[in-house]
Design an enzyme around this catalytic site. Structure first.
Site, PDB file in Angstrom:
ATOM      1  N   LYS A 194       0.925  -1.207  -0.002  1.00 41.64           N
ATOM      2  CA  LYS A 194       0.062  -0.065   0.094  1.00 41.64           C
ATOM      3  C   LYS A 194       0.993   1.225  -0.048  1.00 41.64           C
ATOM      4  O   LYS A 194       1.306   1.606   0.956  1.00 41.64           O
ATOM      5  CB  LYS A 194      -0.914   0.027   1.054  1.00 41.64           C
ATOM      6  CG  LYS A 194      -2.160   1.246   1.125  1.00 41.64           C
ATOM      7  CD  LYS A 194      -2.476   1.696   2.490  1.00 41.64           C
ATOM      8  CE  LYS A 194      -1.832   2.773   3.175  1.00 41.64           C
ATOM      9  NZ  LYS A 194      -2.102   4.208   2.446  1.00 41.64           N
ATOM     10  N   GLU A 270       9.213   1.651  11.353  1.00 42.84           N
ATOM     11  CA  GLU A 270      10.065   2.627  11.118  1.00 42.84           C
ATOM     12  C   GLU A 270       9.408   4.112  11.494  1.00 42.84           C
ATOM     13  O   GLU A 270       8.453   4.390  10.555  1.00 42.84           O
ATOM     14  CB  GLU A 270      10.755   2.617   9.938  1.00 42.84           C
ATOM     15  CG  GLU A 270      12.152   3.523   9.837  1.00 42.84           C
ATOM     16  CD  GLU A 270      11.868   5.057   9.525  1.00 42.84           C
ATOM     17  OE1 GLU A 270      11.903   5.870  10.555  1.00 42.84           O
ATOM     18  OE2 GLU A 270      11.713   5.287   8.103  1.00 42.84           O
ATOM     19  N   CYS A 304      12.096  11.579   8.752  1.00 47.37           N
ATOM     20  CA  CYS A 304      12.126  11.144   9.993  1.00 47.37           C
ATOM     21  C   CYS A 304      13.360  11.223  10.719  1.00 47.37           C
ATOM     22  O   CYS A 304      13.080  11.477  12.053  1.00 47.37           O
ATOM     23  CB  CYS A 304      11.541   9.677   9.923  1.00 47.37           C
ATOM     24  SG  CYS A 304      12.631   8.572   9.047  1.00 47.37           S
ATOM     25  N   GLU A 403       7.286  15.916  16.859  1.00 51.43           N
ATOM     26  CA  GLU A 403       7.833  15.876  15.552  1.00 51.43           C
ATOM     27  C   GLU A 403       6.897  16.798  14.783  1.00 51.43           C
ATOM     28  O   GLU A 403       5.992  16.455  14.426  1.00 51.43           O
ATOM     29  CB  GLU A 403       7.919  14.398  15.074  1.00 51.43           C
ATOM     30  CG  GLU A 403       8.430  14.338  13.607  1.00 51.43           C
ATOM     31  CD  GLU A 403       8.637  12.980  13.082  1.00 51.43           C
ATOM     32  OE1 GLU A 403       9.371  12.576  12.310  1.00 51.43           O
ATOM     33  OE2 GLU A 403       7.422  12.192  13.205  1.00 51.43           O
TER      34      GLU A 403
END
Length: 503
Positions: A194, A270, A304, A403
């Site tokens: 996906k 992750e 990230c 973040e």
């Protein structure tokens, strides 16, 4: 039959036409969603305008993809196909991607908004190299013989799981696909992929190349769709034995929960990061400025491992901030369409992401941090945000704790190594950390003491395909890249052969 879409590029840096199929790719063919699905608008982030609508799948389409993948695993892939043959096909796929690197880079730039030269020389080149790397591993998956007694032979086999799910993010669409399918296919698994619903275009282009390379139908299936439908269906599917996900920590928790509540499938995650960049007085100042800038502003901060908390020792703080500010201003003046000459800084990927980042900027202002440069949108079209530097930020502010995933950072002064180590580790994340110093002992000491899965010394964000990538704490579990990734796509079987023991 699903429709095709052709985009005609007539820009200063690229001219040409690229065609993709807008359907789902299941069992080697493009198909429509079973129930018509929920068509997905793919938006150009540089303009905010619609590029194309692609098919959106549902759980029924995931079922069809899993069935195709399961059949391929049992009949035309997995342990039915020797490793050298799997490697040969992966090598062909890498060659085809390289032959179409310009078209893929153009699609990536159009869909994500990153400058074309970066899409080509970083993203697509990385994809090629990663798939070639794992092509070389395909016939080197092996176990061990284990000494027990003279009456027994014992050995291990590293076997594929079977059907695995891969859920990839929007910030590096095709290269993140390669991080998943490279080791998965090399080890003999079949895949239901996906891609992000925001950036599906290069994955759809890749599907045609998979067929051209000669992969058996069903080995790689691509189901476009939203996380709440297709992502959830993959995470909970009883016949998917492993899921690999890159994305937010919130979604990672949901996938882990779905695994626990379904079939205890293997999960690698992750997830997010809030990486510190630590610059000591003895660092090469010019290089420190360049690396810190790349560490936060690369890909418009949408990474990230972005070094969004920049700690600078007091002896060079003022000099660093002056030079760092100039870099941010140059990027601000080089902001624009990814297809214009000289563009170095593009838009955020979507309106949602733009509003999220602007919300964090507003939060920083409200909580008392000072905008040193930037802090506002660029222009009035698309989703552009000026590179932003905050100073006078406190540890408990949202911009220091959460973040942001945008071109926003804080620059903080520190005195001692002990002080900055404590500050750097004061986070729920632990993906990466950057240390800039010319003192080798200090570099090693910091690398040992920082709580992160990856430490970059005198650099930032320069990962390698043969070195493991992954984090500590809430930055995830498992590793991607390198030999370590192979371990997450195989399960170990122990075989005991009695050659003399009698009862």
């Amino acid at each position: 039959m699903p429709a095709t879409y052709t985009h005609h590029f007539d820009t200063p840096v690229y001219k040409g036409s690229v065609t993709i199929n807008t359907g789902l790719f299941i069992n080697g063919k493009f198909v429509d969603a079973v129930d018509g699905g929920d068509p997905i608008d793919v938006i150009n982030p540089a303009t905010g305008e619609l590029i194309v609508k692609v098919a959106g799948g549902t759980s029924k389409d995931v079922d069809a993809a899993v069935e195709a993948a399961g059949k391929a695993y049992k009949t035309a892939w997995g342990l039915k196909v020797p490793g050298w043959e799997r490697g040969k096909l992966l090598g062909k796929l890498a060659d085809l991607i390289e032959q179409h690197i310009d078209e893929l880079a153009a699609l990536e730039s159009l869909n994500v908004g990153k400058p074309l030269n970066i899409a080509k020389n970083a993203d697509i080149r990385s994809t090629i190299n990663t798939i070639r790397y794992y092509a070389g591993w395909a016939d080197k998956i092996h176990g061990k013989t284990i000494e027990t007694t003279e009456n027994k032979m014992a050995y291990t086999r590293h076997e594929p799981y079977g059907v695995v799910g891969a859920i990839t993010p929007w910030n590096f669409p095709l290269s993140m696909v390669s991080w998943k399918i490279g080791p998965a296919l090399a080890t003999g698994n079949t895949v239901v992929l996906k891609p992000s619903e925001i950036t599906p275009l290069t994955a759809l282009y890749l599907a045609d190349l998979v067929n051209k390379a000669g992969f058996p139908p069903g080995v790689l299936n691509i189901v476009n769709g939203y996380g709440s439908t297709v992502g959830s269906a993959i995470s909970a599917h009883p016949s998917i034995m492993k899921v690999a996900f890159t994305g937010s920590t919130i979604t990672g928790r949901k996938i882990l929960k779905a695994s626990a509540e379904s079939n205890l499938k293997k999960v690698t995650l992750e997830l997010g990061g809030k990486s510190p960049t630590i610059i000591f007085d003895d660092a090469d100042l010019e290089q420190a400025i360049k690396w810190a800038s790349s560490g936060i502003f690369f890909n418009m901060g949408q990474a990230c491992t972005a070094g969004s908390r920049i700690y600078v020792q007091e002896g060079i703080y003022d000099q660093f901030l002056q030079g760092f500010t100039k870099v941010a201003q140059v990027l601000g003046n080089s902001t624009g369409s990814p297809f214009e000459q000289g563009t170095q800084h593009g838009p955020q990927v979507s309106k949602t992401q733009f509003e999220r980042v602007m919300g964090y900027i507003d939060s920083g202002k409200t909580e008392g941090a000072k905008v040193h440069v930037g802090g506002e949108r660029h222009g009035n079209q698309g989703y552009f945000i000026k590179p932003t530097i905050f100073v006078d930020a406190k540890p408990d502010m949202k911009i220091m704790k959460e973040e942001i995933f945008g071109p926003v950072c804080t620059v903080v002064k520190f005195k001692t190594e002990e002080e900055v180590t404590e500050s750097a580790n004061n986070t729920v994340y632990g993906l990466a950390a950057n240390v800039l110093t010319q003192n080798v002992s200090r570099a090693i000491r910091m690398a040992n003491n920082l709580e992160a899965g990856m430490i970059y010394v005198n650099s930032t964000q320069n990962s390698e395909r043969n070195v493991p990538f992954g984090g500590y704490k809430q930055s995830g579990m498992g590793r991607e890249n390198g030999e370590y990734a192979l371990e997450t796509y195989t399960q170990v079987k122990a075989v005991h052969i009695n050659i003399g023991l009698k009862l």
